[in-house]
Design a protein around this motif. Structure first.
Motif, PDB file in Angstrom:
ATOM      1  N   MET A 289      -9.672  -1.485  -3.511  1.00  0.00           N
ATOM      2  CA  MET A 289     -10.543  -0.580  -4.245  1.00  0.00           C
ATOM      3  C   MET A 289     -11.280  -1.303  -5.367  1.00  0.00           C
ATOM      4  O   MET A 289     -12.402  -0.941  -5.723  1.00  0.00           O
ATOM      5  N   ASN A 290     -10.637  -2.329  -5.910  1.00  0.00           N
ATOM      6  CA  ASN A 290     -11.212  -3.068  -7.038  1.00  0.00           C
ATOM      7  C   ASN A 290     -11.935  -4.339  -6.603  1.00  0.00           C
ATOM      8  O   ASN A 290     -12.344  -5.148  -7.434  1.00  0.00           O
ATOM      9  N   GLY A 291     -12.067  -4.517  -5.276  1.00  0.00           N
ATOM     10  CA  GLY A 291     -12.748  -5.703  -4.769  1.00  0.00           C
ATOM     11  C   GLY A 291     -11.850  -6.901  -4.589  1.00  0.00           C
ATOM     12  O   GLY A 291     -12.329  -8.010  -4.333  1.00  0.00           O
ATOM     13  N   GLY A 292     -10.539  -6.729  -4.715  1.00  0.00           N
ATOM     14  CA  GLY A 292      -9.599  -7.828  -4.552  1.00  0.00           C
ATOM     15  C   GLY A 292      -8.988  -7.869  -3.171  1.00  0.00           C
ATOM     16  O   GLY A 292      -9.288  -7.045  -2.308  1.00  0.00           O
ATOM     17  N   ASP A 293      -8.103  -8.828  -2.954  1.00  0.00           N
ATOM     18  CA  ASP A 293      -7.395  -8.956  -1.678  1.00  0.00           C
ATOM     19  C   ASP A 293      -6.191  -9.875  -1.879  1.00  0.00           C
ATOM     20  O   ASP A 293      -5.924 -10.319  -2.998  1.00  0.00           O
ATOM     21  N   ILE A 294      -5.514 -10.177  -0.811  1.00  0.00           N
ATOM     22  CA  ILE A 294      -4.340 -11.046  -0.866  1.00  0.00           C
ATOM     23  C   ILE A 294      -4.663 -12.424  -0.304  1.00  0.00           C
ATOM     24  O   ILE A 294      -4.359 -13.446  -0.908  1.00  0.00           O
ATOM     25  N   VAL A 295      -5.303 -12.423   0.868  1.00  0.00           N
ATOM     26  CA  VAL A 295      -5.715 -13.661   1.529  1.00  0.00           C
ATOM     27  C   VAL A 295      -7.134 -13.474   2.042  1.00  0.00           C
ATOM     28  O   VAL A 295      -7.480 -12.418   2.580  1.00  0.00           O
ATOM     29  N   GLY A 296      -7.963 -14.495   1.883  1.00  0.00           N
ATOM     30  CA  GLY A 296      -9.342 -14.412   2.337  1.00  0.00           C
ATOM     31  C   GLY A 296      -9.495 -14.773   3.800  1.00  0.00           C
ATOM     32  O   GLY A 296      -8.545 -15.206   4.464  1.00  0.00           O
TER      33      GLY A 296
END
Length: 425
Positions: free
Chosen positions: A222-229
């Protein structure tokens, strides 16, 4: 599907019911007998882990196939996921076991079977005709997750998304007329609906951080983040990810919006007991919450700075490389993922269809279907996804909600992730 707990289709929570006789572990793959006249009847065995209350919906679909395909007889063998994981790899690697199977509720399991060359590529049956597997009709995230080195190796046995469950009575009491539509409204409502200070009498949300469907990645996305690209390198330490994790972990620890350290079962129990105003959950949970007497509302996950996003959950269905009935197995998969079957399954199970071109009439199911175009799979396409989840991400959440520094913890997690994925950047 799976339940809110990450165990034995513990069914997307779904949640033993039916056990049909299947091909034994000592039998060659696809060794079902062929009998009858006019070419005979081909017997296909399908091994699944659908032990939850949604099990009858899968059995009903198999019965429909058998009724409309008199020359093919499909038998579904339902066993716990753990049992499947213990015996199926060796069976398929040695040319034994069932013709088809759902090896695990984790899509990443397909890499294990591809590595041992024990699963059949489905490319020969892919196409737009009714008699083919229309992979382009699946949500893009699902097709991508099941495609390795240009070959499609699985189809979705089911498909679900996560939506926002909320207690309408609690919302009304707090003077909130509608569920939150943005991440800002979401945070504000969670805080407003938390009552009782350090010893809450009502929590704003029921969050789980282990033995659960994935809730926290949604908060990051939701905030534009992630765990792995996409390149396999960690993004858990990015500014967007750290900000989301810090915000929500701080709300849990310092503002007591949710209990610390809940399992998925704990989170469900809290919401069912009318002690929490909201929860992130899948379609499998709705009936149980209604039976608990909750005036239940279901809404899309609030849109964040990067737009609408939610979690997709799917179970891969695959064909044994050494099945003796390849043509019939592919025909079964084509039918299972076709429009007619998916419309029927959605109506009977409460799950959205696995295809984006099937109309949903039930308004509750429509909420989950609405999220399909932008839904994302957790750690999709990573052979090391299970290790990242178990050894790195889940422990990280436990640390953060107990006061660990978000940036330092995320930096350490990123280093460990890159070691697993082989990222050199």
């Amino acid at each position: 599907m799976k339940t809110h707990v990450k165990v034995a289709a513990a069914a997307v929570a779904a949640a033993g019911l039916l056990t049909a006789a299947g091909c034994g572990s000592s039998s060659p793959a696809g060794s079902g007998s062929v009998s009858g006249s006019g070419g005979g009847v081909v017997k296909l065995s399908v091994l699944t882990g659908f032990t939850g209350p949604d099990g009858p919906s899968y059995q009903a679909l198999v019965s429909q196939f058998n009724a409309s395909h008199p020359t093919i007889k499909v038998t579904m063998d339902i066993q716990p996921w753990d049992a499947i994981g213990q015996k199926l790899p060796a069976e398929w690697a040695t040319g034994q076991g069932p013709d088809l199977a759902t090896p695990n509720f984790d899509p990443g399991v397909i890499f294990n079977y591809i590595k041992t060359n024990s699963v059949l590529p489905l490319d020969s049956s892919v196409g737009a005709a009714d008699s083919q597997i229309n992979a382009s009709a699946f949500p893009p995230a699902v097709t991508k997750a099941f495609t390795v080195n240009g070959h499609l190796y699985a189809v979705p046995a089911n498909l679900a998304t996560v939506a926002l469950y909320y207690n309408k009575t609690m919302f009304t009491a707090a003077g909130i007329t509608d569920p939150p539509k943005t991440s800002e409204e979401f945070v504000a409502d969670v805080k407003k609906l938390t009552l009782g200070g350090a010893s809450p009498t009502q929590y704003g949300i029921s969050l789980a951080d282990h033995q659960t469907i994935e809730m926290w990645p949604i908060l990051q996305w939701m905030n534009g983040g992630d765990i792995v690209g996409p390149d396999g390198c960690a993004t858990i330490d990015s500014a967007a990810s750290v900000q989301a994790l810090s915000t929500w972990a701080g709300m849990v620890q310092n503002q007591h919006v949710s209990p610390v350290g809940q399992t998925g079962a704990d989170a469900d129990t809290l919401f069912s007991a009318k002690k929490a105003a909201m929860e992130l959950n899948g379609p499998w949970a709705a009936d149980g919450f209604r039976k608990a007497g909750i005036d239940l509302g279901i809404a899309p996950v609030p849109a964040g700075s990067s737009g609408p996003v939610t979690l997709a959950s799917t179970v891969p269905m695959m064909v044994a490389k050494n099945t003796k009935h390849k043509e019939q197995a592919l025909e079964f998969l084509s039918w299972w993922t076709g429009k007619t079957a998916q419309a029927s399954f959605s109506k009977g199970s409460g799950y959205p269809p696995a295809r984006s071109d099937v109309t949903v009439s039930d308004p509750n199911v429509a909420v989950f279907a609405q999220g399909l175009p932008t839904a994302r799979l957790y750690l999709a396409g990573l052979p090391t996804s299970s290790q990242i989840d178990t050894d790195i991400y889940t422990p990280l959440l436990g640390q953060l909600t107990r006061g660990a520094d978000a940036q330092k913890s995320a930096d350490a997690a990123a280093k460990s992730i890159n070691q697993l994925t082989g990222c050199k950047s």
